[in-house]
Design a protein around this motif. Sequence first.
Motif, short mmCIF file in Angstrom:
data_model
loop_
_atom_site.label_atom_id
_atom_site.label_comp_id
_atom_site.label_asym_id
_atom_site.label_seq_id
_atom_site.Cartn_x
_atom_site.Cartn_y
_atom_site.Cartn_z
N THR A 89 32.95 45.22 40.16
CA THR A 89 31.57 45.71 39.42
C THR A 89 30.76 46.68 40.07
OG1 THR A 89 31.91 44.29 36.94
CG2 THR A 89 29.95 46.07 37.78
N LEU A 90 30.60 47.76 40.07
CA LEU A 90 29.85 48.10 41.27
C LEU A 90 27.59 48.32 40.79
CD1 LEU A 90 31.33 51.69 42.69
CD2 LEU A 90 31.30 49.18 43.50
N ASN A 91 28.36 49.22 39.28
CA ASN A 91 27.46 49.01 38.55
C ASN A 91 26.96 48.43 36.89
OD1 ASN A 91 27.92 51.15 37.36
ND2 ASN A 91 27.00 52.35 39.68
N ASP A 92 26.25 48.58 36.10
CA ASP A 92 26.48 48.68 34.90
C ASP A 92 27.50 49.50 34.48
OD1 ASP A 92 25.62 46.97 34.70
OD2 ASP A 92 23.01 48.16 33.70
N LYS A 93 27.78 50.70 35.16
CA LYS A 93 28.89 51.72 34.39
C LYS A 93 29.52 51.59 34.90
CE LYS A 93 26.53 53.67 30.50
NZ LYS A 93 26.83 53.40 29.51
N PHE A 94 29.96 51.61 36.52
CA PHE A 94 31.02 52.11 37.66
C PHE A 94 31.93 50.65 38.09
CE2 PHE A 94 28.95 56.18 37.13
CZ PHE A 94 29.43 56.63 37.40
N SER A 95 32.80 50.21 37.91
CA SER A 95 34.22 49.14 38.72
C SER A 95 35.19 50.05 38.97
CB SER A 95 34.18 48.69 37.51
OG SER A 95 34.93 49.25 36.47
N LEU A 96 35.76 49.32 39.97
CA LEU A 96 37.00 49.83 41.21
C LEU A 96 37.51 48.81 40.24
CD1 LEU A 96 35.91 50.90 44.55
CD2 LEU A 96 36.14 52.28 42.69
N GLN A 97 39.23 49.15 39.92
CA GLN A 97 40.34 48.13 39.73
C GLN A 97 41.37 48.73 40.64
OE1 GLN A 97 40.34 46.78 35.50
NE2 GLN A 97 42.56 47.15 35.30
N ALA A 98 41.96 47.37 40.73
CA ALA A 98 43.25 47.79 41.34
C ALA A 98 44.33 46.41 40.64
CB ALA A 98 43.45 47.01 42.91
N GLU A 99 45.54 46.87 40.71
CA GLU A 99 47.04 46.39 39.82
C GLU A 99 48.05 46.12 40.95
OE1 GLU A 99 44.57 48.06 36.10
OE2 GLU A 99 47.19 48.42 35.84
N LEU A 100 48.66 44.68 40.22
CA LEU A 100 50.05 44.95 40.59
C LEU A 100 50.60 44.69 39.98
CD1 LEU A 100 52.36 44.72 43.40
CD2 LEU A 100 51.73 42.67 43.72
N LEU A 101 51.88 45.61 39.56
CA LEU A 101 52.67 45.69 38.49
C LEU A 101 54.13 45.59 38.87
CD1 LEU A 101 50.92 48.18 35.92
CD2 LEU A 101 50.08 46.15 36.26
N TYR A 102 55.30 44.88 38.40
CA TYR A 102 56.47 45.21 37.81
C TYR A 102 56.93 45.73 36.49
CZ TYR A 102 61.51 44.65 37.61
OH TYR A 102 62.51 44.75 37.71
N ILE B 245 54.52 43.87 33.32
CA ILE B 245 54.14 42.89 33.73
C ILE B 245 53.10 42.78 35.13
CG2 ILE B 245 56.06 41.32 34.88
CD1 ILE B 245 54.87 39.09 32.98
N GLY B 246 52.31 41.98 35.08
CA GLY B 246 51.50 42.50 36.54
C GLY B 246 50.31 40.98 36.28
N ALA B 247 49.51 41.35 37.74
CA ALA B 247 48.08 41.20 37.68
C ALA B 247 47.28 42.45 37.83
CB ALA B 247 47.64 40.42 38.62
N LEU B 248 45.29 42.14 37.95
CA LEU B 248 44.61 42.74 38.72
C LEU B 248 43.26 41.89 39.12
CD1 LEU B 248 41.81 43.01 36.50
CD2 LEU B 248 44.26 43.17 34.76
N ALA B 249 42.82 43.07 39.82
CA ALA B 249 41.53 42.60 40.39
C ALA B 249 40.30 43.91 39.92
CB ALA B 249 41.32 42.33 42.28
N GLU B 250 38.94 43.38 38.83
CA GLU B 250 38.17 44.54 38.83
C GLU B 250 36.22 43.94 40.03
OE1 GLU B 250 36.20 46.85 35.22
OE2 GLU B 250 36.98 44.56 35.05
#
Length: 201
Positions: free
Chosen positions: A60-73, A53-58
Amino acid sequence: MKKQILLLFMLLGIGITAQQTHFGIKAGYSLSNLSVKSTVGKLSYDPKSSFYIGALAEHTLNDKFSLQAELLYSTLGGTFKATSTGTSTVEVEDKTTFGTLQIPLLGKYKLANNFALAAGVNLGAIISAKSNYKDSSGVEKETDFKENVNTFNIAPLIGLEYNLENKMFVDARYNFGISNISKIASKETISFLQVGIGYKF
């Protein structure tokens, strides 16, 4: 007037940035595989089923690419089973459980039909390590062996995401255990599959 125009552009910029970044929550199923190599050889462990279970932040760089970071337990581990023979036969079962905090860092490439490929690295921290031993003779014992494990580990990962309607999504990924998490075994690694569902705000 110039100050007002500058302030307007700043507010517009903040608004655009906020629209490019989305936050969310997720949860799902984990299946982990513990591999232990010691001086006596490789030990075979049954996989462990658990949850995360956890949370995320995404972002968007453009229509194709994005970066995502998460914190999970998540809890990970495995079960070792063996038969001890001597004056009598004893069935042995030893369940190993690690409580972990995970920080997956992903790069995502959007495909057609709401699919996205993901690849990156999972930075993990083991916050608890316990062993539950029992055998057919009635002996049961729980051991805390946190001092014998390396707290931090790293796992490359690959995955696939599918975006549903109403900001929901499902994803699946595999984390490749490459770090030795044991201070006493020759090599102890843990790899795991994660399948889950989430919601982006």
